[in-house]
Design a protein around this motif. Sequence first.
Motif, PDB file in Angstrom:
ATOM      1  N   GLY A  72     -85.556  31.071 -38.152  1.00  0.00           N
ATOM      2  CA  GLY A  72     -85.033  30.244 -37.068  1.00  0.00           C
ATOM      3  C   GLY A  72     -83.614  30.618 -36.712  1.00  0.00           C
ATOM      4  O   GLY A  72     -83.251  30.709 -35.529  1.00  0.00           O
ATOM      5  N   ALA A  73     -82.785  30.860 -37.727  1.00  0.00           N
ATOM      6  CA  ALA A  73     -81.400  31.264 -37.470  1.00  0.00           C
ATOM      7  C   ALA A  73     -81.344  32.618 -36.769  1.00  0.00           C
ATOM      8  O   ALA A  73     -80.551  32.824 -35.845  1.00  0.00           O
ATOM      9  CB  ALA A  73     -80.626  31.317 -38.787  1.00  0.00           C
ATOM     10  N   ALA A  74     -82.203  33.561 -37.200  1.00  0.00           N
ATOM     11  CA  ALA A  74     -82.217  34.891 -36.588  1.00  0.00           C
ATOM     12  C   ALA A  74     -82.666  34.830 -35.129  1.00  0.00           C
ATOM     13  O   ALA A  74     -82.114  35.532 -34.272  1.00  0.00           O
ATOM     14  CB  ALA A  74     -83.142  35.815 -37.383  1.00  0.00           C
ATOM     15  N   LEU A 125     -79.102  25.980 -36.862  1.00  0.00           N
ATOM     16  CA  LEU A 125     -78.306  26.142 -35.645  1.00  0.00           C
ATOM     17  C   LEU A 125     -77.334  24.988 -35.436  1.00  0.00           C
ATOM     18  O   LEU A 125     -76.364  25.128 -34.694  1.00  0.00           O
ATOM     19  CB  LEU A 125     -79.233  26.294 -34.434  1.00  0.00           C
ATOM     20  CG  LEU A 125     -80.129  27.538 -34.474  1.00  0.00           C
ATOM     21  CD1 LEU A 125     -81.044  27.577 -33.262  1.00  0.00           C
ATOM     22  CD2 LEU A 125     -79.298  28.816 -34.551  1.00  0.00           C
ATOM     23  N   THR A 126     -77.578  23.838 -36.074  1.00  0.00           N
ATOM     24  CA  THR A 126     -76.613  22.737 -35.951  1.00  0.00           C
ATOM     25  C   THR A 126     -75.251  23.173 -36.481  1.00  0.00           C
ATOM     26  O   THR A 126     -74.217  22.915 -35.858  1.00  0.00           O
ATOM     27  CB  THR A 126     -77.076  21.487 -36.718  1.00  0.00           C
ATOM     28  OG1 THR A 126     -77.198  21.781 -38.119  1.00  0.00           O
ATOM     29  CG2 THR A 126     -78.416  20.983 -36.199  1.00  0.00           C
ATOM     30  N   LEU A 127     -75.244  23.852 -37.618  1.00  0.00           N
ATOM     31  CA  LEU A 127     -73.981  24.263 -38.224  1.00  0.00           C
ATOM     32  C   LEU A 127     -73.332  25.390 -37.426  1.00  0.00           C
ATOM     33  O   LEU A 127     -72.108  25.429 -37.264  1.00  0.00           O
ATOM     34  CB  LEU A 127     -74.229  24.709 -39.665  1.00  0.00           C
ATOM     35  CG  LEU A 127     -73.028  24.765 -40.607  1.00  0.00           C
ATOM     36  CD1 LEU A 127     -72.258  23.462 -40.599  1.00  0.00           C
ATOM     37  CD2 LEU A 127     -73.484  25.096 -42.018  1.00  0.00           C
ATOM     38  N   MET A 259     -82.091  41.437 -40.993  1.00  0.00           N
ATOM     39  CA  MET A 259     -82.030  40.016 -40.707  1.00  0.00           C
ATOM     40  C   MET A 259     -80.982  39.334 -41.586  1.00  0.00           C
ATOM     41  O   MET A 259     -80.227  38.478 -41.137  1.00  0.00           O
ATOM     42  CB  MET A 259     -83.402  39.366 -40.937  1.00  0.00           C
ATOM     43  CG  MET A 259     -83.436  37.882 -40.666  1.00  0.00           C
ATOM     44  SD  MET A 259     -85.050  37.134 -40.958  1.00  0.00           S
ATOM     45  CE  MET A 259     -85.106  37.101 -42.731  1.00  0.00           C
ATOM     46  N   LEU A 260     -80.943  39.717 -42.855  1.00  0.00           N
ATOM     47  CA  LEU A 260     -79.959  39.185 -43.806  1.00  0.00           C
ATOM     48  C   LEU A 260     -79.261  40.363 -44.470  1.00  0.00           C
ATOM     49  O   LEU A 260     -79.778  40.940 -45.422  1.00  0.00           O
ATOM     50  CB  LEU A 260     -80.649  38.316 -44.867  1.00  0.00           C
ATOM     51  CG  LEU A 260     -79.737  37.719 -45.949  1.00  0.00           C
ATOM     52  CD1 LEU A 260     -78.678  36.821 -45.332  1.00  0.00           C
ATOM     53  CD2 LEU A 260     -80.561  36.951 -46.979  1.00  0.00           C
ATOM     54  N   PRO A 261     -78.096  40.764 -43.956  1.00  0.00           N
ATOM     55  CA  PRO A 261     -77.397  41.912 -44.552  1.00  0.00           C
ATOM     56  C   PRO A 261     -77.086  41.668 -46.028  1.00  0.00           C
ATOM     57  O   PRO A 261     -76.417  40.695 -46.380  1.00  0.00           O
ATOM     58  CB  PRO A 261     -76.113  42.012 -43.723  1.00  0.00           C
ATOM     59  CG  PRO A 261     -76.427  41.306 -42.431  1.00  0.00           C
ATOM     60  CD  PRO A 261     -77.374  40.213 -42.798  1.00  0.00           C
ATOM     61  N   GLN A 395     -72.509  34.044 -38.678  1.00  0.00           N
ATOM     62  CA  GLN A 395     -72.544  32.678 -39.174  1.00  0.00           C
ATOM     63  C   GLN A 395     -73.914  32.028 -39.011  1.00  0.00           C
ATOM     64  O   GLN A 395     -74.282  31.140 -39.776  1.00  0.00           O
ATOM     65  CB  GLN A 395     -71.467  31.847 -38.474  1.00  0.00           C
ATOM     66  CG  GLN A 395     -70.073  32.192 -38.959  1.00  0.00           C
ATOM     67  CD  GLN A 395     -68.969  31.499 -38.179  1.00  0.00           C
ATOM     68  OE1 GLN A 395     -69.180  31.060 -37.053  1.00  0.00           O
ATOM     69  NE2 GLN A 395     -67.791  31.415 -38.764  1.00  0.00           N
ATOM     70  N   GLY A 396     -74.694  32.486 -38.026  1.00  0.00           N
ATOM     71  CA  GLY A 396     -76.032  31.942 -37.853  1.00  0.00           C
ATOM     72  C   GLY A 396     -76.919  32.235 -39.046  1.00  0.00           C
ATOM     73  O   GLY A 396     -77.543  31.344 -39.621  1.00  0.00           O
ATOM     74  N   ILE A 397     -76.963  33.499 -39.451  1.00  0.00           N
ATOM     75  CA  ILE A 397     -77.807  33.856 -40.583  1.00  0.00           C
ATOM     76  C   ILE A 397     -77.245  33.312 -41.886  1.00  0.00           C
ATOM     77  O   ILE A 397     -77.982  32.984 -42.816  1.00  0.00           O
ATOM     78  CB  ILE A 397     -78.007  35.382 -40.653  1.00  0.00           C
ATOM     79  CG1 ILE A 397     -79.177  35.716 -41.581  1.00  0.00           C
ATOM     80  CG2 ILE A 397     -76.757  36.099 -41.086  1.00  0.00           C
ATOM     81  CD1 ILE A 397     -80.490  35.091 -41.175  1.00  0.00           C
TER      82      ILE A 397
END
Length: 485
Positions: A72-74, A125-127, A259-261, A395-397
């Motif tokens: 969802g964050a990605a 995504l709220t954060l 997606m997640l470094p 910051q999203g991921i």
Amino acid sequence: MNRPPDPTRSNRSTIVWALIITSAAGFMAALDNLVVTTALPSIREDLGGELADLEWTVSAYTLTFAVLLMSGAALGDRFGRRRLFIAGTALFTAASAAAALAPGIDGLIAARAVQGVGAAVMMPLTLTLLTAAVPAARRGMAYGIWGAVNGLAVASGPLIGGTLTEHISWQWIFWLNVPIGLALLPLARLRLNESRRPDARLDLPGTALASVGLFGVVYALVRANPDGWTSGPVLTGLIAGAALLVAFVAYELRAAHPMLPMRLFRSRGFSAINAASLLMFVGMFGSIFLLSQFLQNVLGYSPTEAGLRMLPWTGMPMIVAPLAGYLSDRVGGRPVVAVGLALQALGLALFALWLSPDISYAQQLPGLIVSGIGMGMYFAPAANLAMSTVRPSEQGIASGANNAMREVGGALGVAVLATVFSSQGGYESGQRFVDGLEPALWAGAGAVALAAVAAFLIPARRRTDRTDQEPDGQAPAGHKPPVAV
């Protein structure tokens, strides 16, 4: 004569609206983790179903929520965080209405799974949206309020669910989300600014490996207690899920656009705060799950009475978290989080020390109050620490990863503490329940104490002056991040 618009006032309005919208959305998503637990007897009476079906009304939400958080964050990074936030909120709201209208237990389980999908898109995504709206120097207080609302939702889930079920009907634990969600949709469109990661690309292989791997692990955790840790499905989920997550890490290490470094975990701060979050939720979720049953099954309180008596714990974050956020802006997040987790562990230990089938409320209060203060001190600075350890574009991921850790920790906490409970006690009598609850609380206290140790490994902040981000989410030219030691 017309006066020019006041940019300070406009900026303040943007911050306030972002805080209201993201906190309300986070409250809905966090609340639905445990809100259904106290409604299960009424749901079974109305819809039927076996014990395993009732467990799935809780687990279906946890499973899809935890598995899809990073995805969802990605997606938000790639297609626009506000756009995906609105889509996730709409899906969550529609699924809540479907759950309330479910004609049978299978329909309710399916609606709960879809709720989890919507929450997995909406929650991280709220954060990210809040971070984009609030200047860096004021984020501690904003995260404090956001964290207080989310902490209150998690801890008060059994109270709200029990009160609505007892005084209206179990369907209202889901109807409650509908007006909130419908109000958030136009507000998000009008009051939140769109943002995205400039170089974001969809990492389909990484997304598939992470999602299926997390599904296997979380499925095994939520089924471990009812099916047994050595059952075929549980062992298969743990082994296959772990193997896929190892494959995910290996793939992300060489992917051009991961997606997640994996380099994020080279940061001691990022690794430590995620480890602390995982362990904190292991202890907190598992303890709340069992203590809410203790207050009702052993001490004889109604769901509403049990929830009210837990208010010194569950309500304390509303007071403490904003103050903790303000304090973290002054002295740094590490000492506030570490002390908060230590207090949370101490509170659980105090409850375990005094535990008996006829424990008085006066004996419960020290543990409840200390746990509440500790939980409030954790939530706000933890969010700030997780977001400040990465680049603005990531910051999203980072939010998705941290929320995924929390959800997996919650599922692990319920599974492990329930296993400890069932190995030493049971539901046959008050004393048997206490025989199982006492070692389970000690296990929960131990997990949170380990979280405090992890928090002490976060680098200390050497200087506190921080520069705000530019509106597009990038640091201004010449900006250097705070130095950590």
